[in-house]
Design an enzyme around this catalytic site. Structure first.
Site, PDB file in Angstrom:
ATOM      1  N   ILE A  26      -3.753  -9.111 -13.645  1.00  0.00           N
ATOM      2  CA  ILE A  26      -4.021  -7.804 -14.230  1.00  0.00           C
ATOM      3  C   ILE A  26      -4.124  -7.898 -15.749  1.00  0.00           C
ATOM      4  O   ILE A  26      -4.865  -7.135 -16.384  1.00  0.00           O
ATOM      5  CB  ILE A  26      -2.923  -6.807 -13.794  1.00  0.00           C
ATOM      6  CG1 ILE A  26      -3.090  -6.496 -12.292  1.00  0.00           C
ATOM      7  CG2 ILE A  26      -2.958  -5.520 -14.608  1.00  0.00           C
ATOM      8  CD1 ILE A  26      -1.987  -5.645 -11.705  1.00  0.00           C
ATOM      9  N   SER A  41       8.537  -2.589  -1.574  1.00  0.00           N
ATOM     10  CA  SER A  41       7.679  -1.410  -1.502  1.00  0.00           C
ATOM     11  C   SER A  41       8.440  -0.164  -1.951  1.00  0.00           C
ATOM     12  O   SER A  41       9.506  -0.251  -2.569  1.00  0.00           O
ATOM     13  CB  SER A  41       7.119  -1.264  -0.080  1.00  0.00           C
ATOM     14  OG  SER A  41       6.069  -0.321  -0.064  1.00  0.00           O
ATOM     15  N   GLY A  87       0.771  -1.240   0.000  1.00  0.00           N
ATOM     16  CA  GLY A  87       0.000   0.000   0.000  1.00  0.00           C
ATOM     17  C   GLY A  87       0.797   1.283   0.000  1.00  0.00           C
ATOM     18  O   GLY A  87       0.260   2.340   0.348  1.00  0.00           O
ATOM     19  N   GLY A  88       2.063   1.249  -0.405  1.00  0.00           N
ATOM     20  CA  GLY A  88       2.869   2.462  -0.409  1.00  0.00           C
ATOM     21  C   GLY A  88       2.313   3.557  -1.296  1.00  0.00           C
ATOM     22  O   GLY A  88       2.347   4.744  -0.938  1.00  0.00           O
ATOM     23  N   CYS A 116       9.587  -5.500 -11.312  1.00  0.00           N
ATOM     24  CA  CYS A 116      10.854  -4.897 -11.731  1.00  0.00           C
ATOM     25  C   CYS A 116      11.857  -5.923 -12.267  1.00  0.00           C
ATOM     26  O   CYS A 116      12.861  -5.548 -12.873  1.00  0.00           O
ATOM     27  CB  CYS A 116      11.478  -4.145 -10.559  1.00  0.00           C
ATOM     28  SG  CYS A 116      11.918  -5.205  -9.143  1.00  0.00           S
ATOM     29  N   SER A 176       3.080   0.132 -10.048  1.00  0.00           N
ATOM     30  CA  SER A 176       4.442  -0.264  -9.702  1.00  0.00           C
ATOM     31  C   SER A 176       4.646  -1.692 -10.205  1.00  0.00           C
ATOM     32  O   SER A 176       4.685  -2.650  -9.427  1.00  0.00           O
ATOM     33  CB  SER A 176       4.648  -0.184  -8.181  1.00  0.00           C
ATOM     34  OG  SER A 176       5.970  -0.509  -7.839  1.00  0.00           O
TER      35      SER A 176
END
Length: 385
Positions: A56, A369, A13-14, A78, A75
């Protein structure tokens, strides 16, 4: 007007904390998405609602239109772009959902007004980024790109990340046309106002920030009383099992003996520490700093030679160097606690983990996060008052 936001790859939740910190913008997350069950547990524990645990890549343009979102915050994974990875980029399966999301955005009848994307340094040279820019430009978005770290805002934490801002907002578009198209490495204008108004008062650091313009690690550390109150039932696998709360964070002598040359050792008065990764406490090199006890190292303002250990200065930052593992052991370094790492992410005091999440898992979730103060400064650019 309330800014309706969708939060993709929400983690703990950042991104939402950044949006909620901007109270004067009236932001509201109307839906969040993540496939990580444990991260969703933590998210629900803190916010009350649970992210949708679905792929998603399976979202359709019609579904996305139904939320009538003004803002997308993303986000994405990565791993396709990391320095130590295979750098398979668009050919990495973990990039699929993000690329498909871009396809669906082009098909939407009512796409978001603004978009924020966060990823690792390296994304800015990726083919994925090229596809992202091409899609945004073809859809009429103005774009700004940044590589920013919390330390750029005076927060003693080195965690550089790539950020993209895209918007159809008139004020944002006008500013973009007045500036260059290169990736920026400095915070946006008026970032000080965001830190002062939304984060310094909430986290009780304002007195230090006003004096120096840069905070010290001591402003983010737990007190000795708080350390003694940490849950002793947390399992610390890399530290040899269960101990008293304070002792459970001490770095084992065997780790210091084996890795003393590569460990990043800091003091509470230092104004920087290295990035904490999901492997913190499990591996020694490149996973995050360790910290010595307050008062163990003196006179940190200048490089000092203590014979067996000393403070070396590189640029404007200090780091503790040692001549032997035995010298490092005398300093009794410890790991940062999960709460302290959350503080460095600028999460509010109310952030916590469910009791069944182990310390190893907490480190992993926080390592994935981001810093909510950095994101908030950028959201302020997307939604100027």
């Amino acid at each position: 007007m309330v800014v309706r936001a969708l939060e993709f790859y929400s983690g703990v939740g950042g991104l939402r904390y950044a949006l909620e910190a901007m109270e004067d913008r009236g932001g509201e997350v109307v839906a969040a998405f993540d496939i990580n069950d444990m991260a969703n547990d933590v998210y629900q524990h803190n916010f009350g609602d649970r992210p949708q645990q679905r792929n998603i890549a399976a979202l359709t343009a019609d579904e996305l239109d139904e939320w009538k979102a003004d803002l997308w915050m993303m986000s994405p994974p990565c791993q396709p772009y990391t320095r130590n990875g295979l750098k398979k980029d668009v050919e990495d399966g973990r990039a699929e959902s993000f690329l498909e999301l871009l396809v669906q955005l082009e098909r939407m009848a009512h796409p978001p007004v603004s978009i924020l994307v966060e990823n690792v340094v390296g994304f800015e040279t990726s083919r994925t980024r090229g596809k992202l820019l091409h899609m945004l430009e073809s859809e009429g978005y103005a774009i700004e790109e940044y590589i920013l770290s919390p330390i750029d805002l005076g927060i003693p934490y080195t965690r550089p990340r790539y950020f993209l801002l895209a918007s159809r907002c008139g004020k944002f578009r006008a500013r973009c046309y007045e500036s260059t198209c290169e990736v920026r490495i400095k915070p946006p204008r008026e970032w000080e106002n965001v830190v002062e108004k939304h984060f310094a008062p909430r986290l009780r650091y304002m007195h230090s920030w006003e004096r120096t313009g840069r905070l010290a690690l001591k402003d983010f550390l737990q007190s000795e009383e708080e350390l003694q109150g940490n849950d002793a039932s947390l399992e610390v696998e890399a530290m040899g099992g269960l101990h008293a709360p304070r002792e459970s964070y001490l770095v084992p002598d065997k780790v210091l003996h084996a890795h003393w040359r590569v460990l990043d050792v800091v003091s509470p008065h230092f104004t920087r520490c290295t990035c904490f990764t999901k492997s913190y406490s499990r591996y020694a090199k490149g996973t995050g700093s360790i910290i010595v006890q307050a008062g163990t190292v003196r006179n940190v303002e200048k490089p000092q030679n203590f014979g067996t250990f000393w403070i070396a200065k590189q640029g404007e930052f200090h780091g503790i160097k040692v001549a032997s593992p035995e010298a490092l052991i005398t300093l009794k370094p410890r790991y940062f606690t999960a709460r302290e790492i959350a503080n460095l992410h600028c999460f509010p005091d109310s952030f916590s983990f469910p009791s069944y999440i182990t310390l190893k898992q907490q480190y992993a979730l926080l390592g994935n996060s981001l810093n909510s103060a950095v994101v908030a400064t950028l959201l302020g650019q997307l939604f100027p008052l």
